[in-house]
Design a protein around this motif. Structure first.
Motif: not given
Ligand code: NAP
Length: 487
Positions: A170, A245, A240, A389, A261-262, A161, A456, A191-192, A220
């Motif tokens: 990623l 989430t 990630t 964050e 990976e948060l 994911i 990482f 989804d975006q 979604r």
């Molecule tokens: P997000 O809103 O948490 O979404 C991440 C993924 O999870 C998306 O594909 C999302 O799908 C999916 N998801 C949402 N609800 C879910 C559920 N109930 N079950 C399974 N999957 C679900 O994060 P984001 O806004 O895309 O990304 C930003 C975050 O990612 C930031 O906190 C950033 O720091 C973190 N990040 C961490 C790393 C790392 O390597 N540590 C790298 C990049 C980003 P939908 O889009 O369909 O909701």
């Protein structure tokens, strides 16, 4: 029929169904728009997967898992190298799609593609290094008549994911190691920004990946994510994304292997003996790369009081020279955030910080989905720009007098991945490297330095596992011992 793309958009994915299940592309009963965050134009419509699609994908992935495990490591490596070759040859189209669906500037998108090529090549190389070791059974009484070894075996079906901000690299950080280790994958992109992932899947399949080894579900996460991660047929969830989430997914997944990976709230220390110009420029780049939507982006900078004003003025000048605007223009440094709502969130956090006493040194005024690179000083510790964050183009400066106080302040957050110090002193560099509670400490680099081969991950609450290709391959493998008894 899927919507046609606007004339200037990369014409892809819209003309075909977006769920890859059981070796075929299929449409969904409902679809959602994928829009360009910069101008709001429609790029594509993709299918919204359902729990029934999840069942089909899992059934296929179980078949794909056997196909992957049956491949030799050389065959897995060859598929990944072929994919890397095709991606390198198609870099411009991939970069244009990353920019279209995320708003990331084209220079950054081009860099992401070249990193993704490297991630796939590293994965191919790791496939050929998937070897265990012999075990010294005779080292302990009772073992004299035994000899043996351990090997790495695939864990099974992995639910991968991914977030929106690096939609290609990623995904490669999950798919490459998973396939190298002999697993099958069900990929759920954000989804975006699902279109680059669809293009990547096409390359992998064209490169000879067994058709059932990669199932791809668009739509979604809230609609079908629980059905996916909770299934007992999913051996591992590799996630990630955001901490909230991650928490939802971990609860739904139950007892199975989970890699998380948060996000983070990264801190940089700039010591009195640092090169002010280099440090300020690196911090400006590290804070505002990808419009701050970077999990290792600089968010808090602790500057020794003796150089604070000079550092601030240089960083403000560097930031004000950045070009904000159209992400497709190669001259642009800062594009839009992923959605207007995210820029509105930055504006609300700015208003709150100012009301609490922070001063805006530059930036601070939203224009649609664009939030300009913004530098704060005098921000109180309870402002959200400091304690949460941000994942946006904002950074706060703080003067310090004592290095240990700066280290303690840098550590005073829940989520950390990288931390950094700029200093000419080897002693202070070592001291900070020991004291900073992060999974990586950069010396004379901003926190956003990352090589795809290095381990990482996160250091504090909620983070589990490591990526960085070699380390992800281990996370995605079981060790199995084979012991021969001669007696
Ligand atoms: P997000 O809103 O948490 O979404 C991440 C993924 O999870 C998306 O594909 C999302 O799908 C999916 N998801 C949402 N609800 C879910 C559920 N109930 N079950 C399974 N999957 C679900 O994060 P984001 O806004 O895309 O990304 C930003 C975050 O990612 C930031 O906190 C950033 O720091 C973190 N990040 C961490 C790393 C790392 O390597 N540590 C790298 C990049 C980003 P939908 O889009 O369909 O909701």
């Amino acid at each position: 029929m899927l919507a046609q793309p606007p004339a200037h958009a990369p014409a892809h994915a819209v003309v075909r169904p977006s769920l890859h299940i059981a070796g075929a592309w299929r449409d969904g009963a409902t679809r959602m728009d994928v829009r360009n965050p910069y101008d709001g134009s429609l790029i594509a419509q993709v299918a919204c997967a359902t729990p029934a699609d999840v069942d089909d994908a899992i059934a296929s992935a179980l078949v794909g898992q056997r196909a992957m495990a049956a491949l030799t490591t050389g065959e897995r490596a060859a598929i990944l190298h072929r994919t890397a070759d095709m991606l390198a040859a198609d870099a411009a189209r991939f970069a244009a799609m990353i920019t279209a669906e995320t708003g990331k500037i084209i220079r950054a998108a081009t860099k992401e593609v070249s990193r993704a090529v490297n991630t796939l090549r590293l994965s191919a190389e790791e496939a050929t290094r998937l070897s265990g070791e012999t075990i010294a059974f005779d080292s302990f009484p009772g073992g004299e008549t035994r000899h043996g070894f351990y090997v790495y075996e695939p864990v099974g079906v992995i639910a991968a994911i991914t977030p929106f901000n690096d939609p290609l690299n990623l995904a490669c950080h999950k798919l490459g190691p998973a396939f190298a280790a002999g697993n099958s994958v069900i990929l759920k992109p954000a989804d975006q920004a699902p279109l680059t992932a669809i293009m990547l899947a096409e390359l992998l399949l064209a490169a000879g990946l067994p058709a059932d080894a990669l199932n791809l579900l668009t739509g979604r996460g809230g609609d079908f994510g629980t059905a996916l991660v909770a299934s007992p047929d999913i051996a591992m969830v590799s996630f990630t994304g955001g901490a909230r989430t991650g928490e939802t997914i971990a609860r739904a997944a139950g007892i199975k292997r989970i890699a998380m990976e948060l996000g983070a709230n990264a801190a940089v220390i700039v010591a009195a003996d640092a090169d002010i110009g280099k440090a300020a420029d690196a911090c400006a780049s590290g804070a505002f790369w990808a419009a701050g939507q970077n999990c290792i982006g600089v968010q808090r900078i602790f500057v020794h009081q003796s150089i604070y004003a000079a550092f601030r003025d240089r960083m403000v000048a560097t930031t004000e020279a950045m070009v904000v605007g159209d992400p497709m223009d190669p001259a642009t440094d800062i594009g839009p955030m992923i959605a207007v709502g995210e820029a509105e969130r930055m504006a609300a956090w700015t208003d709150e910080a100012v009301a609490l006493g922070a001063r805006v040194c530059t930036g601070g005024r939203r224009d649609g989905a664009i939030f300009p690179p913004t530098i704060f000083e005098q921000a109180p510790p309870d402002a959200r720009i400091v304690r949460q964050e941000a994942f946006g183009p904002i950074v706060s400066l703080f003067p310090y007098a004592d290095l240990d106080d700066a280290i303690a302040a840098a550590n005073a957050v829940d989520h950390a991945i990288h931390a950094a110090i700029f200093t000419a002193s080897l002693r202070d560099a070592h001291h900070a490297a020991r004291g900073l509670q992060a999974a990586g400490v950069m010396i004379n680099d901003s926190t956003d330095y990352r090589l795809d081969a290095m381990p990482f991950g996160g250091a504090r609450r909620g983070n589990m596992g490591r990526e960085g290709v070699r380390f992800a391959v281990r996370e995605m493998s079981h060790t199995k011992v084979v012991c021969f008894h001669e007696g």
